[in-house]
Design a protein around this motif. Structure first.
Motif, PDB file in Angstrom:
ATOM      1  N   ILE A 120       0.813  -1.215   0.000  1.00  0.00           N
ATOM      2  CA  ILE A 120       0.000   0.000   0.000  1.00  0.00           C
ATOM      3  C   ILE A 120       0.853   1.274   0.000  1.00  0.00           C
ATOM      4  CG2 ILE A 120      -1.630   1.348   1.407  1.00  0.00           C
ATOM      5  CD1 ILE A 120      -2.920  -1.049   0.050  1.00  0.00           C
ATOM      6  N   LEU A 121       0.450   2.211  -0.837  1.00  0.00           N
ATOM      7  CA  LEU A 121       0.969   3.577  -0.801  1.00  0.00           C
ATOM      8  C   LEU A 121      -0.179   4.460  -0.346  1.00  0.00           C
ATOM      9  CD1 LEU A 121       2.812   6.030  -1.449  1.00  0.00           C
ATOM     10  CD2 LEU A 121       2.012   5.847  -3.825  1.00  0.00           C
ATOM     11  N   ARG A 122       0.059   5.252   0.717  1.00  0.00           N
ATOM     12  CA  ARG A 122      -0.925   6.233   1.192  1.00  0.00           C
ATOM     13  C   ARG A 122      -0.342   7.625   0.959  1.00  0.00           C
ATOM     14  NH1 ARG A 122      -1.040   2.314   4.915  1.00  0.00           N
ATOM     15  NH2 ARG A 122      -3.018   1.294   5.292  1.00  0.00           N
ATOM     16  N   VAL A 123      -1.165   8.486   0.405  1.00  0.00           N
ATOM     17  CA  VAL A 123      -0.753   9.869   0.155  1.00  0.00           C
ATOM     18  C   VAL A 123      -1.785  10.770   0.802  1.00  0.00           C
ATOM     19  CG1 VAL A 123      -0.252  11.617  -1.585  1.00  0.00           C
ATOM     20  CG2 VAL A 123       0.319   9.214  -2.046  1.00  0.00           C
ATOM     21  N   GLU A 124      -1.337  11.611   1.733  1.00  0.00           N
ATOM     22  CA  GLU A 124      -2.213  12.602   2.375  1.00  0.00           C
ATOM     23  C   GLU A 124      -2.007  13.924   1.665  1.00  0.00           C
ATOM     24  OE1 GLU A 124      -1.831  12.959   6.615  1.00  0.00           O
ATOM     25  OE2 GLU A 124      -1.640  10.788   6.854  1.00  0.00           O
ATOM     26  N   SER A 125      -3.020  14.330   0.906  1.00  0.00           N
ATOM     27  CA  SER A 125      -2.924  15.572   0.145  1.00  0.00           C
ATOM     28  C   SER A 125      -4.313  16.072  -0.198  1.00  0.00           C
ATOM     29  CB  SER A 125      -2.141  15.336  -1.153  1.00  0.00           C
ATOM     30  OG  SER A 125      -2.247  16.459  -1.999  1.00  0.00           O
ATOM     31  N   PRO A 126      -4.586  17.352   0.040  1.00  0.00           N
ATOM     32  CA  PRO A 126      -5.889  17.892  -0.336  1.00  0.00           C
ATOM     33  C   PRO A 126      -5.987  18.165  -1.840  1.00  0.00           C
ATOM     34  CG  PRO A 126      -4.566  19.589   0.686  1.00  0.00           C
ATOM     35  CD  PRO A 126      -3.781  18.309   0.771  1.00  0.00           C
ATOM     36  N   GLU A 127      -4.838  18.171  -2.541  1.00  0.00           N
ATOM     37  CA  GLU A 127      -4.835  18.630  -3.931  1.00  0.00           C
ATOM     38  C   GLU A 127      -4.453  17.581  -4.963  1.00  0.00           C
ATOM     39  OE1 GLU A 127      -2.345  22.056  -4.014  1.00  0.00           O
ATOM     40  OE2 GLU A 127      -3.463  23.045  -2.427  1.00  0.00           O
ATOM     41  N   LEU A 128      -3.571  16.658  -4.629  1.00  0.00           N
ATOM     42  CA  LEU A 128      -3.090  15.700  -5.624  1.00  0.00           C
ATOM     43  C   LEU A 128      -4.210  14.788  -6.115  1.00  0.00           C
ATOM     44  CD1 LEU A 128       0.411  14.546  -4.346  1.00  0.00           C
ATOM     45  CD2 LEU A 128      -0.103  15.873  -6.383  1.00  0.00           C
ATOM     46  N   LYS A 129      -4.168  14.461  -7.374  1.00  0.00           N
ATOM     47  CA  LYS A 129      -5.147  13.572  -7.990  1.00  0.00           C
ATOM     48  C   LYS A 129      -4.560  12.170  -8.122  1.00  0.00           C
ATOM     49  CE  LYS A 129      -8.081  16.921  -9.412  1.00  0.00           C
ATOM     50  NZ  LYS A 129      -8.327  17.648  -8.223  1.00  0.00           N
ATOM     51  N   ALA A 130      -5.414  11.164  -8.004  1.00  0.00           N
ATOM     52  CA  ALA A 130      -4.984   9.772  -8.118  1.00  0.00           C
ATOM     53  C   ALA A 130      -4.290   9.514  -9.455  1.00  0.00           C
ATOM     54  CB  ALA A 130      -6.172   8.840  -7.937  1.00  0.00           C
ATOM     55  N   GLU A 131      -4.792  10.127 -10.525  1.00  0.00           N
ATOM     56  CA  GLU A 131      -4.202   9.922 -11.849  1.00  0.00           C
ATOM     57  C   GLU A 131      -2.745  10.354 -11.871  1.00  0.00           C
ATOM     58  OE1 GLU A 131      -7.069  12.074 -11.550  1.00  0.00           O
ATOM     59  OE2 GLU A 131      -8.330  10.286 -11.635  1.00  0.00           O
ATOM     60  N   HIS A 132      -2.447  11.434 -11.183  1.00  0.00           N
ATOM     61  CA  HIS A 132      -1.073  11.958 -11.143  1.00  0.00           C
ATOM     62  C   HIS A 132      -0.141  10.978 -10.429  1.00  0.00           C
ATOM     63  CE1 HIS A 132       1.872  15.144 -11.550  1.00  0.00           C
ATOM     64  NE2 HIS A 132       2.221  14.928 -10.306  1.00  0.00           N
ATOM     65  N   ILE A 133      -0.602  10.414  -9.326  1.00  0.00           N
ATOM     66  CA  ILE A 133       0.200   9.438  -8.578  1.00  0.00           C
ATOM     67  C   ILE A 133       0.437   8.194  -9.442  1.00  0.00           C
ATOM     68  CG2 ILE A 133       0.310   7.972  -6.517  1.00  0.00           C
ATOM     69  CD1 ILE A 133       0.416  10.930  -5.812  1.00  0.00           C
ATOM     70  N   ARG A 134      -0.615   7.712 -10.092  1.00  0.00           N
ATOM     71  CA  ARG A 134      -0.480   6.530 -10.969  1.00  0.00           C
ATOM     72  C   ARG A 134       0.528   6.791 -12.076  1.00  0.00           C
ATOM     73  NH1 ARG A 134      -6.147   6.179 -10.770  1.00  0.00           N
ATOM     74  NH2 ARG A 134      -6.268   6.946 -12.891  1.00  0.00           N
ATOM     75  N   GLU A 135       0.449   7.964 -12.678  1.00  0.00           N
ATOM     76  CA  GLU A 135       1.359   8.327 -13.764  1.00  0.00           C
ATOM     77  C   GLU A 135       2.809   8.366 -13.279  1.00  0.00           C
ATOM     78  OE1 GLU A 135       2.150  12.341 -16.277  1.00  0.00           O
ATOM     79  OE2 GLU A 135       0.072  11.640 -16.232  1.00  0.00           O
ATOM     80  N   ILE A 136       3.049   8.971 -12.126  1.00  0.00           N
ATOM     81  CA  ILE A 136       4.394   9.072 -11.566  1.00  0.00           C
ATOM     82  C   ILE A 136       4.983   7.683 -11.319  1.00  0.00           C
ATOM     83  CG2 ILE A 136       5.688   9.752  -9.488  1.00  0.00           C
ATOM     84  CD1 ILE A 136       5.110  12.123 -11.232  1.00  0.00           C
ATOM     85  N   LEU A 137       4.199   6.789 -10.705  1.00  0.00           N
ATOM     86  CA  LEU A 137       4.708   5.443 -10.441  1.00  0.00           C
ATOM     87  C   LEU A 137       4.936   4.685 -11.740  1.00  0.00           C
ATOM     88  CD1 LEU A 137       4.029   6.113  -7.432  1.00  0.00           C
ATOM     89  CD2 LEU A 137       3.620   3.677  -7.200  1.00  0.00           C
ATOM     90  N   SER A 138       4.031   4.831 -12.689  1.00  0.00           N
ATOM     91  CA  SER A 138       4.170   4.157 -13.980  1.00  0.00           C
ATOM     92  C   SER A 138       5.442   4.616 -14.702  1.00  0.00           C
ATOM     93  CB  SER A 138       2.943   4.439 -14.839  1.00  0.00           C
ATOM     94  OG  SER A 138       3.064   3.821 -16.090  1.00  0.00           O
TER      95      SER A 138
END
Length: 74
Positions: free
Chosen positions: A45-63
């Protein structure tokens, strides 16, 4: 500002991989935001605490860094 927690199942398996991602993840989050991996969990599991970041952005970064990542429902 509301705190929001995004939770992802990832293909990150080892601490070395977390260390590879550390500067990348630190580069996209603000000072008051947090992220962490739970490699003891079967879904790595990766948990990200952020009021602004979008899930798509996190997926893209890891990809882009060679890892699979899928957001888990609340």
């Amino acid at each position: 500002m509301n705190k929001r927690v995004l939770v992802f199942k990832t293909s990150v398996n080892e601490n070395q991989e977390v260390e590879k991602l550390r500067p990348v993840l630190n580069g996209i989050i603000s000072q008051n935001e947090k992220w962490n991996f739970d490699l003891e969990d079967c879904d790595n599991i990766l948990r990200v605490e952020s009021p602004e970041l979008k899930a798509e952005h996190i997926r893209e970064i890891l990809s882009l860094n060679g890892f699979d990542c899928r957001e888990l429902p609340d």
